[in-house]
Scaffold this active site. Structure first.
Site, PDB file in Angstrom:
ATOM      1  N   GLU A 168      40.127  51.914  33.545  1.00 49.65           N
ATOM      2  CA  GLU A 168      40.659  50.570  33.280  1.00 49.65           C
ATOM      3  C   GLU A 168      42.178  50.522  33.339  1.00 49.65           C
ATOM      4  O   GLU A 168      42.760  49.508  33.724  1.00 49.65           O
ATOM      5  CB  GLU A 168      40.180  50.075  31.905  1.00 49.65           C
ATOM      6  CG  GLU A 168      38.697  49.744  31.827  1.00 49.65           C
ATOM      7  CD  GLU A 168      37.817  50.926  31.446  1.00 49.65           C
ATOM      8  OE1 GLU A 168      38.286  52.086  31.491  1.00 49.65           O
ATOM      9  OE2 GLU A 168      36.645  50.677  31.095  1.00 49.65           O
TER      10      GLU A 168
ATOM     11  N   ALA B 248      32.466  47.512  34.771  1.00 48.85           N
ATOM     12  CA  ALA B 248      32.311  46.070  34.680  1.00 48.85           C
ATOM     13  C   ALA B 248      32.695  45.501  36.043  1.00 48.85           C
ATOM     14  O   ALA B 248      33.402  46.141  36.819  1.00 48.85           O
ATOM     15  CB  ALA B 248      33.213  45.526  33.578  1.00 48.85           C
TER      16      ALA B 248
ATOM     17  N   GLU C 277      30.718  53.580  29.642  1.00 52.96           N
ATOM     18  CA  GLU C 277      30.483  53.016  28.306  1.00 52.96           C
ATOM     19  C   GLU C 277      29.004  52.700  28.096  1.00 52.96           C
ATOM     20  O   GLU C 277      28.450  52.943  27.015  1.00 52.96           O
ATOM     21  CB  GLU C 277      31.353  51.763  28.131  1.00 52.96           C
ATOM     22  CG  GLU C 277      32.838  52.119  28.146  1.00 52.96           C
ATOM     23  CD  GLU C 277      33.759  50.913  28.232  1.00 52.96           C
ATOM     24  OE1 GLU C 277      33.631  50.132  29.205  1.00 52.96           O
ATOM     25  OE2 GLU C 277      34.606  50.740  27.353  1.00 52.96           O
TER      26      GLU C 277
ATOM     27  N   GLY D  11      32.943  50.424  32.374  1.00 50.87           N
ATOM     28  CA  GLY D  11      31.751  49.939  31.685  1.00 50.87           C
ATOM     29  C   GLY D  11      30.519  50.785  31.982  1.00 50.87           C
ATOM     30  O   GLY D  11      29.588  50.834  31.173  1.00 50.87           O
TER      31      GLY D  11
HETATM   32  C1  HXC Z   1      33.078  45.032  41.407  1.00 49.75           C
HETATM   33  C2  HXC Z   1      32.811  46.923  42.688  1.00 49.75           C
HETATM   34  C3  HXC Z   1      33.126  47.750  41.578  1.00 49.75           C
HETATM   35  C4  HXC Z   1      33.407  47.102  40.340  1.00 49.75           C
HETATM   36  C5  HXC Z   1      32.756  49.006  43.286  1.00 49.75           C
HETATM   37  N1  HXC Z   1      32.588  47.752  43.714  1.00 49.75           N
HETATM   38  N2  HXC Z   1      33.074  49.040  41.994  1.00 49.75           N
HETATM   39  N3  HXC Z   1      32.786  45.588  42.593  1.00 49.75           N
HETATM   40  N4  HXC Z   1      33.376  45.751  40.324  1.00 49.75           N
HETATM   41  N5  HXC Z   1      33.685  47.801  39.241  1.00 49.75           N
HETATM   42  C6  HXC Z   1      32.232  47.297  45.068  1.00 49.75           C
HETATM   43  C7  HXC Z   1      33.404  47.445  46.030  1.00 49.75           C
HETATM   44  O1  HXC Z   1      34.283  46.359  45.892  1.00 49.75           O
HETATM   45  C8  HXC Z   1      32.691  47.458  47.353  1.00 49.75           C
HETATM   46  O2  HXC Z   1      32.322  46.144  47.700  1.00 49.75           O
HETATM   47  C9  HXC Z   1      31.401  48.224  47.040  1.00 49.75           C
HETATM   48  O3  HXC Z   1      31.229  48.110  45.620  1.00 49.75           O
HETATM   49  C10 HXC Z   1      31.471  49.687  47.419  1.00 49.75           C
HETATM   50  O4  HXC Z   1      32.614  50.263  46.794  1.00 49.75           O
HETATM   51  P1  HXC Z   1      33.712  51.124  47.577  1.00 49.75           P
HETATM   52  O5  HXC Z   1      34.957  51.097  46.775  1.00 49.75           O
HETATM   53  O6  HXC Z   1      33.781  50.719  48.998  1.00 49.75           O
HETATM   54  O7  HXC Z   1      33.014  52.580  47.509  1.00 49.75           O
HETATM   55  P2  HXC Z   1      33.752  53.996  47.535  1.00 49.75           P
HETATM   56  O8  HXC Z   1      34.896  53.975  48.525  1.00 49.75           O
HETATM   57  O9  HXC Z   1      32.662  54.988  47.706  1.00 49.75           O
HETATM   58  O10 HXC Z   1      34.424  54.174  46.091  1.00 49.75           O
HETATM   59  C11 HXC Z   1      33.604  54.274  44.925  1.00 49.75           C
HETATM   60  C12 HXC Z   1      34.477  54.048  43.673  1.00 49.75           C
HETATM   61  C13 HXC Z   1      35.260  52.708  43.806  1.00 49.75           C
HETATM   62  C14 HXC Z   1      35.453  55.210  43.477  1.00 49.75           C
HETATM   63  C15 HXC Z   1      33.494  54.014  42.476  1.00 49.75           C
HETATM   64  O11 HXC Z   1      34.343  51.690  44.152  1.00 49.75           O
HETATM   65  C16 HXC Z   1      35.961  52.296  42.540  1.00 49.75           C
HETATM   66  O12 HXC Z   1      37.017  52.833  42.157  1.00 49.75           O
HETATM   67  N6  HXC Z   1      35.430  51.271  41.850  1.00 49.75           N
HETATM   68  C17 HXC Z   1      36.043  50.655  40.686  1.00 49.75           C
HETATM   69  C18 HXC Z   1      35.882  51.555  39.498  1.00 49.75           C
HETATM   70  C19 HXC Z   1      36.552  50.949  38.257  1.00 49.75           C
HETATM   71  O13 HXC Z   1      37.754  50.700  38.221  1.00 49.75           O
HETATM   72  N7  HXC Z   1      35.758  50.665  37.244  1.00 49.75           N
HETATM   73  C20 HXC Z   1      36.259  50.123  35.972  1.00 49.75           C
HETATM   74  C21 HXC Z   1      36.153  48.625  36.005  1.00 49.75           C
HETATM   75  S1  HXC Z   1      36.819  47.918  34.524  1.00 49.75           S
HETATM   76  P3  HXC Z   1      32.651  45.525  49.136  1.00 49.75           P
HETATM   77  O14 HXC Z   1      32.207  44.107  48.999  1.00 49.75           O
HETATM   78  O15 HXC Z   1      34.114  45.706  49.348  1.00 49.75           O
HETATM   79  O16 HXC Z   1      31.806  46.345  50.059  1.00 49.75           O
HETATM   80  C22 HXC Z   1      35.612  48.181  33.350  1.00 49.75           C
HETATM   81  C23 HXC Z   1      35.803  47.784  31.910  1.00 49.75           C
HETATM   82  C24 HXC Z   1      36.574  46.608  31.710  1.00 49.75           C
HETATM   83  O17 HXC Z   1      34.597  48.658  33.623  1.00 49.75           O
HETATM   84  C25 HXC Z   1      36.700  46.333  30.244  1.00 49.75           C
HETATM   85  C26 HXC Z   1      37.999  45.752  29.842  1.00 49.75           C
HETATM   86  C27 HXC Z   1      38.317  44.406  30.434  1.00 49.75           C
END
Ligand code: HXC
Length: 257
Positions: free
Chosen positions: A131, A65, A111, A108
């Site tokens: 998360e 998400a 999911e 997400g």
């Molecule tokens: C918003 C995101 C994002 C996300 C990545 N980006 N994941 N933006 N939401 N979930 C954006 C980064 O901010 C960045 O933008 C660009 O995408 C590239 O990501 P990087 O982190 O620079 O890439 P990398 O170093 O290759 O790392 C990849 C990654 C990392 C390991 C996948 O991006 C990551 O950990 N992402 C978050 C994963 C996560 O936590 N997902 C769960 C979300 S919560 P910029 O602008 O900086 O270039 C969820 C459910 C919630 O899904 C439900 C309950 C509330």
């Protein structure tokens, strides 16, 4: 295209939805939710479509998400809007949905991948429910569908530690149906979809309904439901055609009727 965050294509009865927000690793904001569910609902209603593929890029199926969108979300807003409930429009789709995961399927993203009927992965795929690292928990089925797919041991491990699972472990654990080389991912998804598209659409919808029922009922109720669906299938032209074709040693010509 009429969509902002996805690309769509229909070829030979197979519709493909490709999530296309490369700058955010396909993070699932409200626009993506709306685009995917609108497209899938339209394909479900389109008689020329028999199966649907949802995929992302080689780097990311979807990295979750959208954290930036959620960071200012408060309880009252989320509760009133029933945040994420919109995804049930996707799981209401009656045609078979194949999710093809090339890279990250996190939060997400994992999911969403699990909302499909057949999940296939490239050897580079990475699944996770991170998360917990954000101080929250899965909100689109991660604690429920993952537990049903891989059991309590691995679901707890994944959701409590936030660690990622590679494709091989995901297949071994029952999360993934098939693992293929990255360059073969879309081809394989298309082969599976074409195979399904060659069958009776009534029969495939009944299969989907029957298997999904296994997750919602006791064994006794599920077996009765399956039996009743089977009895219903005897009322279709496709049943007469399918069995006649076998007896006459020829290919069936299904008419979805
Ligand atoms: C918003 C995101 C994002 C996300 C990545 N980006 N994941 N933006 N939401 N979930 C954006 C980064 O901010 C960045 O933008 C660009 O995408 C590239 O990501 P990087 O982190 O620079 O890439 P990398 O170093 O290759 O790392 C990849 C990654 C990392 C390991 C996948 O991006 C990551 O950990 N992402 C978050 C994963 C996560 O936590 N997902 C769960 C979300 S919560 P910029 O602008 O900086 O270039 C969820 C459910 C919630 O899904 C439900 C309950 C509330």
């Amino acid at each position: 295209s009429e969509f902002e965050t996805i690309l769509t294509d229909v070829t030979d009865g197979v519709a493909t939805i490709t999530i296309n927000r490369p700058k955010a690793l396909n993070a699932l904001n409200l626009q993506v939710l709306t685009d995917i569910t609108d497209a899938a609902t339209a394909f479900d209603a389109d008689d020329s479509v028999k199966a649907i593929i949802i995929t992302g890029s080689e780097k990311a199926f979807a990295a979750g998400a959208d954290i930036k969108e959620m960071s200012s979300l408060d309880f009252a807003t989320a509760y009133k809007a029933d945040w994420f409930a919109g995804w049930t429009r996707l799981t209401d789709v009656r045609k078979p949905v194949i999710t093809a995961v090339g890279g990250y399927a996190l939060g997400g993203g994992c999911e969403l991948a699990m909302m499909g009927d057949i999940l296939i992965a490239s050897t580079k795929a990475k699944f996770g429910q991170p998360e917990i690292n954000l101080g929250v928990l899965p909100g689109m089925g991660g604690s429920q569908r993952l537990t049903r797919a891989v059991g309590k041991a691995k679901a707890m491990d994944m959701c409590l530690t936030g660690r990622m699972m590679g494709a091989e472990e995901a297949e071994r654990s029952g999360l993934v149906a098939r693992v293929v080389e990255p360059e073969a991912l879309l081809e394989t998804a298309n082969e599976i979809a074409q195979t399904i598209a060659s069958k009776s659409r009534i029969a495939s919808a009944m299969v989907k309904e029957a298997v999904n029922t296994a997750f919602e009922t006791t064994l006794e109720q599920g077996l009765r439901y399956e039996r009743r669906l089977f009895h219903s299938s005897l009322a279709t032209n496709d049943q007469s055609e399918g069995m006649a074709a076998f007896v006459e040693k020829r290919d069936p010509n299904f008419t979805d009727s």
